[in-house]
Write an enzyme that holds these catalytic residues in place. Structure first.
Site, PDB file in Angstrom:
ATOM      1  N   SER A  80      -7.737  -4.365  11.894  1.00  0.00           N
ATOM      2  CA  SER A  80      -7.561  -5.791  11.593  1.00  0.00           C
ATOM      3  C   SER A  80      -6.638  -5.976  10.389  1.00  0.00           C
ATOM      4  O   SER A  80      -5.759  -6.833  10.396  1.00  0.00           O
ATOM      5  CB  SER A  80      -8.914  -6.478  11.345  1.00  0.00           C
ATOM      6  OG  SER A  80      -9.442  -6.143  10.078  1.00  0.00           O
ATOM      7  N   GLU A  81      -6.814  -5.173   9.383  1.00  0.00           N
ATOM      8  CA  GLU A  81      -6.000  -5.356   8.176  1.00  0.00           C
ATOM      9  C   GLU A  81      -4.538  -5.015   8.409  1.00  0.00           C
ATOM     10  O   GLU A  81      -3.652  -5.678   7.875  1.00  0.00           O
ATOM     11  CB  GLU A  81      -6.578  -4.550   7.005  1.00  0.00           C
ATOM     12  CG  GLU A  81      -7.900  -5.106   6.465  1.00  0.00           C
ATOM     13  CD  GLU A  81      -7.785  -6.568   6.010  1.00  0.00           C
ATOM     14  OE1 GLU A  81      -6.683  -7.022   5.680  1.00  0.00           O
ATOM     15  OE2 GLU A  81      -8.825  -7.263   5.987  1.00  0.00           O
ATOM     16  N   VAL A  82      -4.281  -3.992   9.204  1.00  0.00           N
ATOM     17  CA  VAL A  82      -2.880  -3.666   9.494  1.00  0.00           C
ATOM     18  C   VAL A  82      -2.253  -4.805  10.311  1.00  0.00           C
ATOM     19  O   VAL A  82      -1.130  -5.232  10.049  1.00  0.00           O
ATOM     20  CB  VAL A  82      -2.765  -2.309  10.224  1.00  0.00           C
ATOM     21  CG1 VAL A  82      -1.341  -2.074  10.703  1.00  0.00           C
ATOM     22  CG2 VAL A  82      -3.186  -1.178   9.294  1.00  0.00           C
ATOM     23  N   TYR A  98      -2.505  -2.697  -0.891  1.00  0.00           N
ATOM     24  CA  TYR A  98      -3.271  -3.780  -0.291  1.00  0.00           C
ATOM     25  C   TYR A  98      -4.273  -3.269   0.745  1.00  0.00           C
ATOM     26  O   TYR A  98      -5.463  -3.566   0.684  1.00  0.00           O
ATOM     27  CB  TYR A  98      -2.372  -4.862   0.362  1.00  0.00           C
ATOM     28  CG  TYR A  98      -3.240  -5.742   1.219  1.00  0.00           C
ATOM     29  CD1 TYR A  98      -4.154  -6.608   0.613  1.00  0.00           C
ATOM     30  CD2 TYR A  98      -3.274  -5.609   2.602  1.00  0.00           C
ATOM     31  CE1 TYR A  98      -5.046  -7.336   1.378  1.00  0.00           C
ATOM     32  CE2 TYR A  98      -4.167  -6.336   3.369  1.00  0.00           C
ATOM     33  CZ  TYR A  98      -5.039  -7.200   2.749  1.00  0.00           C
ATOM     34  OH  TYR A  98      -5.942  -7.896   3.506  1.00  0.00           O
TER      35      TYR A  98
END
Ligand code: ADE
Length: 274
Positions: free
Chosen positions: A41-43, A125
């Site tokens: 999800s973060e990528v 991040y």
């Protein structure tokens, strides 16, 4: 900037949590603690809007439910599932990362920030987000949403605010007992600010707009991949014809895509790499 007083910290936290309690978003990656699912999800969210990711996330995880299956993903299938999110390089990096996790970390994402930062595609991040959302660790990090919250709250009349000025405030206000919840709340508050207050990040020293997609090299590359994913190897001229795009730009993008190992050349024709 002087350290914040205890009451300033309390007031700030209350504002963020009050908003989250009533307006917080119910997002699929918040329903899991699986580091793989959170990492994916973060990528995706690094450069693609939440709404667009929501349309892709479930399908991607159904196809590749863990590091093992992603490590073995054939490139055409991977790119097909990534289509619509742009920045295809991220999909390649994610697969490379999965291969490393399977090969060197027994299929489990390390929870050590020092190890995480050395992995393909993981910058400060993504490391921060994974540490907070998957491992619930009290780390300090910034993304575009979080930056917006601090600029709005603590720099109401300043321009060119540097991240170096914001990070100490992130540290001071961090809810060390609930990092996962705290960062989710910050992100939702930041997303709301963008809609209701213009964009406070225009006052960041690091602000740059994402260039429009229409007519960009990203769009050219996306279309090329789309026709190649669809079938057999094609010449540059044929690709230009099928996509309806300027042959010179097509040629340029083909060279770049080949260099980045998305596609290979067989004689005059191009195809997606396996
Ligand atoms: N943008 C980046 N990460 C996010 C997350 N976990 N939730 C909502 N928006 C995000």
């Amino acid at each position: 900037m002087k350290p914040l007083s205890d009451s300033a910290i309390r007031t700030f936290r209350k504002k963020i949590y009050d908003y989250y309690r009533t307006e917080g978003r119910d997002l699929p990656w918040r329903k899991t603690k699986d580091p793989y699912r959170i990492l994916v999800s973060e990528v995706m969210l690094q450069q693609t809007q939440v709404e667009r990711v929501l349309g892709k996330y479930g399908e991607f995880l159904a196809a590749f439910p863990d590091f093992q299956s992603l490590a073995e993903a054939p490139l055409p299938r991977l790119l097909r599932l990534w289509q619509g999110m742009g920045y295809n390089r991220r999909a390649l990096m994610l697969r490379l990362l999965a291969q490393k996790i399977v090969g060197e970390h027994r299929g489990r994402l390390p929870s050590d920030p020092e190890i995480l930062i050395g992995l393909p595609g993981i910058g400060p991040y993504t490391r921060g987000a994974v540490m907070a959302f998957a491992f619930n660790q009290p780390v300090v990090f910034l993304d575009t949403n979080i930056r917006r919250v601090y600029i709005d709250a603590f720099f109401p009349a300043r321009e060119k605010i540097r991240d170096g000025e914001i990070l100490p405030l992130v540290l001071q206000t961090l809810d060390v007992r609930n990092p996962r919840k705290w960062y989710n709340a910050l992100m939702d508050y930041g997303a709301m600010l963008k809609q209701r207050r213009g964009n406070p990040n225009k006052r960041s020293a690091h602000y740059s707009r994402q260039s429009p997609f229409e007519n960009s090299d990203r769009q050219v590359r996306g279309r090329i991949l789309k026709v190649l994913i669809g079938g057999s190897p094609l010449s540059a001229a044929r690709i230009a014809e099928e996509t309806g795009m300027d042959p010179v730009r097509v040629e340029k993008s083909l060279v770049a895509l080949e260099k980045e190992a998305f596609i290979a050349r067989r004689g005059r024709r191009y195809l997606i790499r396996a």
